[in-house]
Design a protein around this motif. Sequence first.
Motif, PDB file in Angstrom:
ATOM      1  N   GLN A 184      10.981  13.286   5.776  1.00 46.45           N
ATOM      2  CA  GLN A 184      12.086  13.028   6.688  1.00 46.45           C
ATOM      3  C   GLN A 184      13.345  13.784   6.269  1.00 46.45           C
ATOM      4  O   GLN A 184      13.824  13.639   5.131  1.00 46.45           O
ATOM      5  N   TRP A 195       2.142   6.054   5.722  1.00 43.37           N
ATOM      6  CA  TRP A 195       1.994   6.884   6.913  1.00 43.37           C
ATOM      7  C   TRP A 195       0.666   7.628   6.880  1.00 43.37           C
ATOM      8  O   TRP A 195      -0.317   7.130   7.382  1.00 43.37           O
ATOM      9  N   MET A 206       0.035   4.640  17.262  1.00 39.05           N
ATOM     10  CA  MET A 206       0.577   5.694  16.401  1.00 39.05           C
ATOM     11  C   MET A 206      -0.508   6.658  15.945  1.00 39.05           C
ATOM     12  O   MET A 206      -0.418   7.860  16.136  1.00 39.05           O
ATOM     13  N   ASN A 211       4.000   8.069   1.661  1.00 38.71           N
ATOM     14  CA  ASN A 211       4.802   6.863   1.790  1.00 38.71           C
ATOM     15  C   ASN A 211       6.273   7.180   2.048  1.00 38.71           C
ATOM     16  O   ASN A 211       6.787   8.216   1.630  1.00 38.71           O
ATOM     17  N   THR A 228      -3.037   2.916   7.058  1.00 36.51           N
ATOM     18  CA  THR A 228      -1.768   2.627   6.385  1.00 36.51           C
ATOM     19  C   THR A 228      -0.932   1.661   7.218  1.00 36.51           C
ATOM     20  O   THR A 228      -1.077   1.581   8.441  1.00 36.51           O
ATOM     21  N   ARG A 283       6.039  11.426   5.716  1.00 33.68           N
ATOM     22  CA  ARG A 283       5.398  10.987   6.943  1.00 33.68           C
ATOM     23  C   ARG A 283       4.002  11.628   7.065  1.00 33.68           C
ATOM     24  O   ARG A 283       3.048  11.112   6.562  1.00 33.68           O
ATOM     25  N   ASP A 288       0.782  -0.260  15.848  1.00 34.00           N
ATOM     26  CA  ASP A 288       1.846  -0.864  15.044  1.00 34.00           C
ATOM     27  C   ASP A 288       2.114  -2.282  15.546  1.00 34.00           C
ATOM     28  O   ASP A 288       2.577  -2.464  16.681  1.00 34.00           O
ATOM     29  N   MET A 321      -0.056   2.626  10.988  1.00 30.35           N
ATOM     30  CA  MET A 321       0.567   3.939  11.232  1.00 30.35           C
ATOM     31  C   MET A 321      -0.497   5.040  11.320  1.00 30.35           C
ATOM     32  O   MET A 321      -0.741   5.601  12.377  1.00 30.35           O
ATOM     33  N   GLY A 322      -1.109   5.367  10.183  1.00 29.55           N
ATOM     34  CA  GLY A 322      -2.067   6.467  10.122  1.00 29.55           C
ATOM     35  C   GLY A 322      -3.466   5.975   9.844  1.00 29.55           C
ATOM     36  O   GLY A 322      -3.680   4.837   9.406  1.00 29.55           O
ATOM     37  N   TYR A 369      -1.766  11.128   9.741  1.00 30.17           N
ATOM     38  CA  TYR A 369      -0.709  10.604  10.600  1.00 30.17           C
ATOM     39  C   TYR A 369      -0.098  11.769  11.358  1.00 30.17           C
ATOM     40  O   TYR A 369       0.547  12.636  10.749  1.00 30.17           O
ATOM     41  N   THR A 417      10.044   7.799  12.994  1.00 28.52           N
ATOM     42  CA  THR A 417       8.608   8.076  13.018  1.00 28.52           C
ATOM     43  C   THR A 417       8.226   9.450  12.478  1.00 28.52           C
ATOM     44  O   THR A 417       7.053   9.711  12.218  1.00 28.52           O
TER      45      THR A 417
END
Length: 551
Positions: A448, A360, A249, A379, A323, A428, A269, A305-306, A503, A52
């Motif tokens: 990430q 995201w 989220m 993304n 998203t 993210r 989600d 997600m976002g 996000y 996440t």
Amino acid sequence: MVVTRGSWVTSGALLLVAGTAAADLHDVTAGSGIEVITWSGGPDKSHILESTGNGVIAFDYDGDGDQDLYFVNAFRLSELGRTPEHRSTLYRNEGHWKFVDVSERAGVGATIYGHGGSVGDVDGDGLPDLYVTAFGANRLYRNRGDGTFADVSREAGVADTGWSLGATFFDADGDGDQDLYVANYIEATWDDVLAAERTRRWRGKVSVMDGPRGLPEAANTYYRNRGDGTFEEAMEEAGLGEGGRGYSMGVASFDADGDGDLDLYVANDSTPNRLYRNRGDGTFDELGAESGAAYNADGRAQGSMGVGVGDFDGDGRPDLAVTHFAHDYYTLYRNLDGDFFQDDSFATGVAVATFEPLGWAAVWLDADNDGDLDLFFANGHIYPQVDEEPSLHESYRQLNQLLLNEGGSFRQMTAAAGGGLNVRHSSRGAAGADLDNDGDLDLAISNQDAAPTLLATISDPVHRWVAFDLGRAAGGAAAIGASVTVHAGSRRHLRAVLSGGSYASQNDLRVAIGLGAEAAVDAVAVRWPHDRRQRFLDLPANRIYRLPFPR
């Protein structure tokens, strides 16, 4: 009502936009001083916690007029267990795309399994305070006003110990102080994380992590501000438990129906999204399905997600961009009348452009300063294993996207918007902020297990702009919920000061508006919290105006 004509106090000299193309995003990370690696678990991502990622907080913590950046960090995981030596990092903006790590001095360099957060003003002193979400106890940092923060999480009563992702500050009950809503994802323990195995098959090809379906949903939390900087949990009392739990989220607070109080949208989600309409007394009705904003046009819940909030069609009503997971388009909900939303993803071209990636952050920005809002999406896949199977035609590291608004429909500009969008990461969180004070929003993106990406927006040099910094202090935290409506030529532009969104991130609390060829603003209408209103006339373009909170 205050009417001002022809005279104004600006925050500095005339700021000119530079650039050569309609909308270029240039990667300026190298040499900026931003080097932190934002970790998120182990390389194999065996538990969904590791997927996440982290958010980005943009805010002017020291009141010098520049947007600073806070990158939330987590732990690395290995066969030996947790390695919590990595801290979240606050970078002070020194100007000219140079940033300095001030985490230790500021007192916000915690080593927690962090995710994201938002900015608010919990004690009404006009200074921006920082809330950080985490797996484990969340943190509330109160701004002392001298460049340092005090961790007041426990005494304030907001050290939520679950698994939190998104958060937003907003005055839910109209009493003059800011309350807090926290989006929680899944109930899990460190034992669950460390013992996890990849038991699912993605598209029948590779073994991947489990979840979220089948895992226990966590309950979200609503904290009501007592007025002294401390909070009490009031979820059920406010009606915010209506609709049940979800894998929450993203969350955004905004005035959906234009009645002057702030509503809530929660992105879940794999379960229906929620829209909580504020009754005006601090209680809410859940109207997600009724409003059309819970499902897509096919009546399906998506892997949300976002969420980004912005008026993309210029009708004075805020719309939503949400998203989703891979092989399921991102949703653009057009606000029809304040009560109903319509999935216009296919009609606007968003659906086709976003079907393949996994999204995201969603950030609205006027990348070319032509007067309408464009869309940026961060993304990145959650399964590193997709790289092992060429037949999937997928990648863990993906391109981020810029979709340019052309009269209410969107054109994919990723390949043509400068080298900054040619970088592949599993991204993210992202924050849109005018980092160089030139009138357009730049982008800070968390990746990430990698260093962030910093993108400078170079908008059309022919186009002009205007920006507003609201509130009793440079950070503008006291103005959360305020809206600015600008009339220039034949067009109307709505912007709002919002906490959270994107996000797990925080965008610039100032509002920036592209004016196209207009050299001046005809009229500005400001609607502050508690329905205080101001109006200003004949403001020259290409300036940032600081608007003091009306007394």
